[in-house]
Design an enzyme around this catalytic site. Structure first.
Site, mmCIF file in Angstrom:
data_model
loop_
_atom_site.group_PDB
_atom_site.id
_atom_site.type_symbol
_atom_site.label_atom_id
_atom_site.label_comp_id
_atom_site.label_asym_id
_atom_site.label_seq_id
_atom_site.Cartn_x
_atom_site.Cartn_y
_atom_site.Cartn_z
ATOM 1 N N HIS A 78 0.815 -1.229 0.000
ATOM 2 C CA HIS A 78 0.000 0.000 0.000
ATOM 3 C C HIS A 78 0.845 1.275 0.000
ATOM 4 C CE1 HIS A 78 1.232 -0.279 4.156
ATOM 5 N NE2 HIS A 78 0.882 0.989 4.300
ATOM 6 N N HIS A 93 1.763 6.885 0.281
ATOM 7 C CA HIS A 93 1.017 5.981 1.176
ATOM 8 C C HIS A 93 -0.446 6.008 0.748
ATOM 9 C CE1 HIS A 93 -0.762 4.378 4.849
ATOM 10 N NE2 HIS A 93 0.447 4.030 5.246
#
Length: 175
Positions: A78, A93
């Site tokens: 992620h 992020h």
């Protein structure tokens, strides 16, 4: 030969050259937000560094700068970091609380240690899966070593940003 002389002069006067400004481009499509608006204090209080957030709307995730992939957070994929030639460390992020996601949401296309150009695809995203899991899709783009750089934010907040096109910030190494 005259080549040697001219290159020696270039070396001697290289300190006079203007410092190189590095542009950080949007890694995803979405609405541009102040980093202070992110609901996670790790980002909003700039514990990891200064940056900009994007309320992700759709599409895949692209490199915001050219450099080397310094990290891909496993196993969820992620988030990833890129270190530029100038030493800027950029973290992307995607979403909050995405570290706990199992496979199938983010598909990693680039490996740690690989060189990447700005605008190259890094992650393929299964957006439907993120929506089904009710994930906050805010995507912080952080300069993790921001203390070493002068950062100029270039965006109009609450407007749409386009991946690979919108310049988020420009960074110049501090003296």
């Amino acid at each position: 030969s005259s080549d040697v002389c001219s290159s020696d002069l270039k070396c001697m006067f290289s300190f006079l050259q203007k410092k190189k400004e590095i542009s950080i481009i949007a890694p995803v499509n979405g609405i541009l937000k102040r980093i202070e608006e992110v609901s996670d204090p790790v980002f909003s209080e700039k514990m990891m560094g200064d940056g900009i957030a994007i309320q992700y709307t759709d599409g895949d995730v692209y490199a915001p700068v050219s450099g080397e992939i310094s990290v891909v957070i496993q196993p969820s994929c992620h988030a990833f970091g890129i270190r530029t030639e100038e030493g800027i460390e950029v973290l992307v992020h995607v979403g909050l609380e995405t570290v706990s996601l199992k496979g199938g949401v983010f598909h990693q296309l680039k490996q740690q240690g690989e060189h990447i150009e700005a605008g190259e695809k890094v992650l393929r995203v299964n957006k439907e899966s993120l929506v089904e899991q009710n994930i906050d899709l805010i995507t912080p783009v952080i300069i993790t070593n921001s203390a070493g750089f002068d950062i100029e934010k270039k965006v109009e907040y609450n407007k749409n940003g386009t991946c690979k096109e919108t310049v988020l910030m420009c960074c110049i190494k501090k003296k």
